[in-house]
Each structure stands twice: as structure tokens, then as C-alpha cells.
Write an enzyme that holds these catalytic residues in place. Structure first.
Site, PDB file in Angstrom:
ATOM      1  N   CYS A 106      -5.462  16.383  36.121  1.00 23.62           N
ATOM      2  CA  CYS A 106      -5.574  15.259  37.043  1.00 23.62           C
ATOM      3  C   CYS A 106      -6.580  15.616  38.145  1.00 23.62           C
ATOM      4  O   CYS A 106      -7.028  16.756  38.242  1.00 23.62           O
ATOM      5  CB  CYS A 106      -4.216  14.926  37.651  1.00 23.62           C
ATOM      6  N   CYS A 125      -5.795  18.628  40.326  1.00 22.43           N
ATOM      7  CA  CYS A 125      -5.892  19.928  39.661  1.00 22.43           C
ATOM      8  C   CYS A 125      -7.339  20.393  39.620  1.00 22.43           C
ATOM      9  O   CYS A 125      -7.645  21.566  39.826  1.00 22.43           O
ATOM     10  CB  CYS A 125      -5.343  19.830  38.239  1.00 22.43           C
TER      11      CYS A 125
END
Lengths: 354, 82
Positions: free
Chosen positions: B10, B13
Site C-alpha cells: 500500500c 508501505c
């Protein structure tokens, strides 16, 4: 390591004393209040004096609505996200997991739905969270109650509903969302679907609680709250501006009751239709609430509009694809069917009693 | 030294991974930055909220996007401890 000492003193900044933070916080809250209470006058001044629009015209109405609602909702969001951030700093997923492990059904489902609201959650870590919960002995149905409530009932949805539609609808939404999470999770638990979880999930032995995380100080919690404001408000503000712009246009120009025949109380089939339409769609609360407000304004029934909102937020195609990694198709099917059914019941109920 | 970023991919991250790489570069240390994206592996490491960061197998950050200076201070304090 000879170098580490010198690096250390360069990199680490002295933590500011907590008194400074407390004072800054009080000052910020005061400033917030001052701005918030002067918004009405500011919006009127901007519309009539700065833009030179004649009061009472459609254009002036739409512009005043926009320049009042956007800062209002964003101010509310900043305050509430900050407050919820402080609350969240007390609830780590690890802590929630240990609170839920081995809980009996019903009590566990209620607790899980409630904790789903206050525990930090990111839909991209739904799968590791699911595995971590199941592995620690949180019952399957209780885990689902958490996973349903966490994305659906959150501060962004509540603030936007409060700000744009009204606090009664916001309260109804929270009550309905929690009920759907509790009852759906409980039903999944009753159906004994454990064997439809992929087998490898039960074989995982994780490194356990890899450290209990950082024990936060008062200043750390304020930082966490501010960080939440930065991330969440930073992510949703374009949706809010766009949504309110559309809403402002609708307020000024679209006739009332335009949707009454399709989404009104009389059309019973509109509730299941709204759910079927909403399930595969995905949007966050910030994107969907302005739409809901517009639908309500044009004559949609409350139950139908809320059923649409819940199915868009709670269930989505991308989420099902992510969950497929740990759930067999039959359990995904049961999950979607049960939650969609619960949402439809809520829709019918609200249409019947409101 | 091994720096491991846990995250399925995502936006947050990716941000943390970039911060970790930049921190290692700025510190000028010998460190290998790896990213774990497989959810089963993330779960095995005991991570419930991504993104998370481990230094030499020790989890130092979870559910938080740290900026470069914060990752740098985490690395240096891990070096002090070892």
C-alpha cells in the site's frame, strides 16, 4: 562500533518537555474555536463583499454553501481525527487481540465491533490481522465482527454525516453499522465455517508478539494524534471539496424530490437494488457521504441511502480478492451474503420506522 | 545490519521503504534493506498493522510511517544496543 556514538547525538533530537506541548495544545484548541465560531460571518462576507454576489440569488446560495461547508467539515474533521488519534494511541491491535482471545460469542462479538472502531486499522493489513487474530485464539465470528466494524464505523464517516446530513443520521449510522457487524459476525460463528479458512492459516506459528511496541508518553500520544490528522485529513480533503462542490450545485439547481419515485419509501425494491449496486463498489466514507447527502436531498429514503453507503464502505470487490488469500470461496460467499443481508434489513427497518 | 520493511504494497508501505533506504544512505552504513510483501510472511513475523520495520530481526516500528530522521534514530539506537 566507534561511529555510532557520534551519529547518535546528531540524529536524536531532544524531546520537548510535555508542558510546552500542553500549552501549544490549549492555544491550538482556542484558535480552532475562534475560527469555527466565525465561519458563518466569514462565508457571508466572502460571498457578498469579496465576490460581490447579490444575496438571495441561486449563485450566491451555492457559493455561500460551499465556502461555509468546506472549512466547517475540515475543521470538524481535524478536531475529531486528532481526538480519536489520542484514543487510538491507547489501543494497539496487539492489545485488542489479547482482549478478544478466547472470548465467548455474543460478548466477544459486541466487544470486537466496539474495539473495531477505536483500534487503528488499515485495510491493507486486513489479512495479517486476520491471521494474527485466528492464531491467537480469537473465534472466527468474533474476528469477523472486528473486520466488519473497523472500516465501516469510523470518525471520518461520523464527522461527514454529522456535518453534512445531521447528527441524528450519524448516530443511526453508527448504531446500524455496529449491529450489522455484531449480528453478521455472530452468524458466521454459528455456522461453524472454520474449515473454509485456508488450512495453512492454522499452521502459521508467528514470532509471537514481536515486542510490545513502544510505550507512548503524553507527547508521543499528541504526536500520534497529529500524525493521524496529517495522514487522514491529507487523504480525504480532495473528496470533501469535490463532494461539497457537487452538493452545492445540487442544492442550488436540482429540483427536490427528483429521486422520490426511484429511491423513495414507496419503491420497496430500491433497498436490495442499492445493496446489490453498492457491494462491488468501493469508496471511503469521505467520497460517499456527499453523494448520500445529495441522494437524500433529492428525495431518496433514509434507509435506502444508508444501505447504499454501508454496502459501498463495508464490502468491495478488491477486499474480497485480498481475503481470498486466507478464505475459501464458500466462506467469502457466506461473508458477503450475510453482511449484505444485514445491511438490507437495516435499510428496510429505517424506511419502515422513519 | 539488516533492515526489513513489512507491507503488502500500500502507499504507506512504499513510503516507509523509501524512508528506510534513504536513512541507510544518509547514515552511510553497510545495511541491507529488504521488503516483505507476502501476507503470510508478514503474519509470521507477528505484524498486525502494516507498515512495520524490523532491524536485525527486532521489530522497532509497527503501523506507522516514519520519516527519514526517525528511521535514522531507530537504526542508531539499534546499533548502540548491539
Amino acid at each position: 562500533m566507534a561511529e555510532s556514538g557520534t551519529l547518535d547525538s546528531d540524529v536524536r533530537s531532544e524531546p520537548r518537555p510535555w508542558r510546552v506541548r500542553a500549552l501549544a495544545l490549549v492555544a491550538a484548541l482556542g484558535a480552532w474555536w475562534l475560527v469555527y465560531t466565525h465561519l458563518v460571518g466569514f462565508a457571508r462576507w466572502l460571498t457578498s463583499t469579496a465576490f460581490g454576489l447579490t444575496e438571495g440569488t441561486r449563485m450566491a446560495g451555492a457559493v455561500e454553501f460551499f465556502v461555509f461547508e468546506v472549512p466547517k467539515v475540515i475543521l470538524l474533521l481535524v478536531l475529531v481525527v486528532f481526538g480519536v488519534g489520542i484514543v487510538r494511541s491507547f489501543f494497539t491491535p496487539e492489545r485488542t487481540r489479547s482482549l478478544l482471545a478466547g472470548r465467548l460469542e455474543v460478548v466477544g462479538n459486541v466487544l470486537a465491533a466496539g474495539l473495531g472502531v477505536v483500534t487503528p486499522f488499515c485495510s491493507c493489513s486486513a489479512v495479517p490481522l486476520f491471521i494474527g487474530f485466528v492464531e491467537a485464539g480469537v473465534p472466527l465470528g468474533v474476528t469477523f465482527s472486528f473486520l466488519i466494524a473497523a472500516p465501516m464505523v469510523n470518525e471520518v464517516a461520523v464527522v461527514l454525516l454529522c456535518g453534512l446530513v445531521g447528527w441524528r443520521v450519524a448516530a443511526l449510522y453508527v448504531a446500524a453499522g455496529l449491529s450489522v457487524a455484531i449480528v453478521s459476525g455472530w452468524t458466521i460463528g454459528r455456522l461453524k465455517l472454520e474449515r473454509h479458512v485456508e488450512g495453512w492459516v492454522y499452521e502459521i506459528r508467528s514470532a509471537g508478539d514481536a515486542g510490545d511496541g513502544q510505550q507512548l508518553t503524553f507527547a508521543g500520544r499528541i504526536d500520534y494524534g497529529l500524525e493521524q490528522v496529517r495522514t487522514i485529513v491529507g487523504k480525504v480533503w480532495p473528496f470533501i471539496v469535490a463532494g461539497i462542490a457537487v452538493g452545492a450545485g445540487i442544492h442550488g439547481y436540482v429540483p427536490e424530490g427528483a429521486l422520490a419515485s426511484v429511491m423513495g419509501k414507496g419503491a420497496w425494491w430500491s433497498v436490495p437494488a442499492a445493496v446489490v449496486l453498492g457491494v462491488p463498489m468501493y469508496s471511503n466514507a469521505a467520497g460517499i457521504v456527499p453523494v448520500i447527502q445529495a441522494l437524500l436531498g433529492k428525495g431518496a429514503a433514509l434507509g435506502t441511502a444508508l444501505a447504499f453507503m454501508m454496502s459501498v464502505i463495508a464490502l468491495s470487490l478488491p477486499e474480497m480478492i485480498i481475503l481470498r488469500k486466507v478464505l475459501k470461496p464458500r466462506l467469502i460467499g457466506a461473508f458477503v451474503a450475510i453482511v449484505a443481508f444485514g445491511i438490507a434489513v437495516v435499510g428496510f427497518l429505517f424506511n419502515a420506522i422513519m | 545490519m539488516k533492515v526489513t520493511v513489512y507491507g503488502p504494497g500500500c502507499a504507506n508501505c512504499t513510503k516507509l521503504e523509501a524512508a528506510a533506504r534513504e536513512a541507510v544512505k544518509q547514515l552511510g552504513i553497510e545495511a541491507e534493506v529488504t521488503k516483505v510483501t507476502d501476507v503470510a510472511e508478514i503474519a509470521k513475523a507477528g505484524v498486525l498493522l502494516t507498515p512495520a520495520l524490523a532491524i536485525d530481526g527486532q521489530m522497532v516500528l509497527r503501523g506507522k510511517v516514519a520519516d527519514v530522521s526517525e528511521v535514522m534514530s531507530l537504526i542508531t539506537s539499534a546499533m548502540d544496543g548491539s
